[in-house]
Design an enzyme around this catalytic site. Structure first.
Site, PDB file in Angstrom:
ATOM      1  N   HIS A 115       4.376  41.721  -6.144  1.00  8.27           N
ATOM      2  CA  HIS A 115       4.246  40.473  -6.757  1.00  8.27           C
ATOM      3  C   HIS A 115       5.807  39.720  -6.704  1.00  8.27           C
ATOM      4  CE1 HIS A 115       2.462  37.547  -8.996  1.00  8.27           C
ATOM      5  NE2 HIS A 115       1.407  38.280  -9.658  1.00  8.27           N
ATOM      6  N   ARG A 116       6.760  40.548  -6.583  1.00  4.75           N
ATOM      7  CA  ARG A 116       8.062  39.865  -6.730  1.00  4.75           C
ATOM      8  C   ARG A 116       7.993  38.911  -5.493  1.00  4.75           C
ATOM      9  NH1 ARG A 116      12.244  44.409  -5.343  1.00  4.75           N
ATOM     10  NH2 ARG A 116      10.864  44.638  -3.610  1.00  4.75           N
TER      11      ARG A 116
END
Length: 428
Positions: A399-400
């Site tokens: 999700h970064r």
């Protein structure tokens, strides 16, 4: 004078490995290129051949022990080869010189502080560090100079726990290393006393590598998993139609090559899934190639051979390569080169009867596609309830790097292609 065979530099940035198995014993006659042993590192199990013809005199590094490049593994009676040097011997000579310097430094330290522990004197910026590549990388990510960390593993090897202890302001006690050296490698026998008998055994090299990789991935990348399913009625029919033709060519046609093609198309359409993050420089690495890792379950553990340039290969070629790599994985014949360079990975729990799951990203990749079993389910099609084969899909992403909406669009793209094999072949 005996010929000393040292652990060679096998490339791929590997500086050490665990001796998994010896195929020879003292007294055996060996020819040049005969396999002496298997060495396990972070990437694969590598067979080490003999560079000379001779007779085995002594095995110096037993099974289950970690050896460094340049360390003498075995001595051979090989007349004419006693003074021959091989790649990796330079490291051994450097090691001897450093050991001499260390002894000299320890003598000076003892003269000033005779009660100081020898283990503390060994840690310093000039000492030679024994550590697996994954541990070295972990130290860099944490901003730790690994040369300053006192290792508590076998032969003074620096472990991930030592890095954590260093960051916490302390270090593991040096006697633990000595105890590990003195302890037998064999499993402790089962106790028949008590209600809950237990046994203990040493983790294999592959299992340790898997454990470290999984922990590192989960600690580094915030995982999110999307779960969906695709109607693969047409795909099942397409495979059935060409399965016999593939068999005539000696190819076992599964659904996996279709999934590879669908994933490659999604990576092209949504290139953010084909990236990685350089955590040291905080840079995004955009990959302009499509190498797909295929997680393979083996008796030794989970291995991930890589299909190179999957975008350039047709379905039959992919099927053939997948089958060959899977067989090599089961036989323990994969080379380090066949397990490197993946830009995204597929893992299949469907072969074990599973459906949805939360696959762990093969860091530093940023996404992994999990496929489950194909199950007949009732669905609504054209206003009517019909039974259809549905393929379970699970997409985990970092999700970064990847937003949820982007990941879902990519998963929708994969679903669309798997639901229509003709469109899939047009995209490919």
């Amino acid at each position: 004078m005996a010929f000393e065979f040292k652990l060679p530099d096998i490339g791929e940035g590997i500086h050490e490995g665990e001796i998994v198995k010896w195929f020879v014993k003292p007294g055996d006659e060996v020819n040049e290129d005969d396999v002496l042993c298997e060495v396990q590192n972070d990437k694969a199990v590598v067979e080490i051949p003999s560079p000379v013809k001779g007779k085995v005199l002594e095995i110096l590094v037993p099974e289950g022990t970690v050896a460094t490049v340049g360390q003498t593994l075995i001595t051979l009676d090989a007349p004419g080869y006693e003074n021959m040097t091989f790649k990796g011997q330079e490291q051994e000579e450097a090691k001897k010189e450093e050991k001499t310097e260390t002894v000299s430094k320890e003598e000076k330290v003892d003269a000033v502080a005779p009660n100081a522990p020898a283990a503390e004197a060994e840690a310093g910026p000039n000492r030679r560090v024994i550590a697996m590549p994954s541990v070295r990388k972990y130290a860099r990510e944490k901003g730790v100079d690994i040369r300053l960390v006192q290792g508590t593993g076998k032969n003074g090897r620096v472990l991930k726990e030592d890095i954590d202890a260093f960051l916490a302001g302390g270090a593991k006690p040096a006697p633990a290393a000595a105890e590990e050296k003195a302890a037998p490698a064999a499993a402790k026998p089962a106790t028949t006393e008590g209600e809950f008998p237990e046994t203990r055994e040493k983790m294999s090299g592959i299992r340790r590598a898997i454990a470290k990789a999984m922990v590192h991935s989960k600690h580094t990348a915030p995982h999110v998993t999307l779960m969906d399913e695709a109607d693969v009625t047409k795909l099942v029919a397409h495979r059935k139609k060409f399965k016999a033709i593939a068999a005539e060519k000696g190819i076992k046609l599964t659904f996996l090559p279709y999934v590879v093609k669908a994933l490659v198309s999604a990576l092209r359409e949504y290139p953010v899934l084909n990236t990685s993050i350089d955590d040291e420089t905080e840079e995004i690495i955009q990959k302009h190639y499509y190498n797909i890792g295929i997680a393979a379950d083996t008796d030794r553990g989970l291995l991930v051979p890589v299909i190179k340039h999957a975008d350039r290969k047709p379905i039959f070629a992919l099927a053939q390569e997948i089958n060959e790599l899977a067989e090599k994985a089961r036989d323990g014949k994969l080379t380090p080169g066949e397990m490197k360079g993946a830009s995204c990975t597929i893992t299949n729990i469907g072969s074990a009867g599973g459906q949805w799951f939360t696959p762990v990203i093969n860091h530093p990749e940023v996404a992994i596609l999990g496929i489950g079993r194909i199950a007949e389910k009732p669905i609504v099609r054209d206003g009517e309830i019909v039974a259809a084969p549905m393929l379970a899909l699970s997409l985990s992403f970092d999700h970064r790097m990847i937003d949820g909406a982007t990941a879902q669009k990519a998963l929708n793209h994969i679903k669309r292609l798997l639901s229509d094999p003709e469109l899939l072949l047009m995209e490919a």
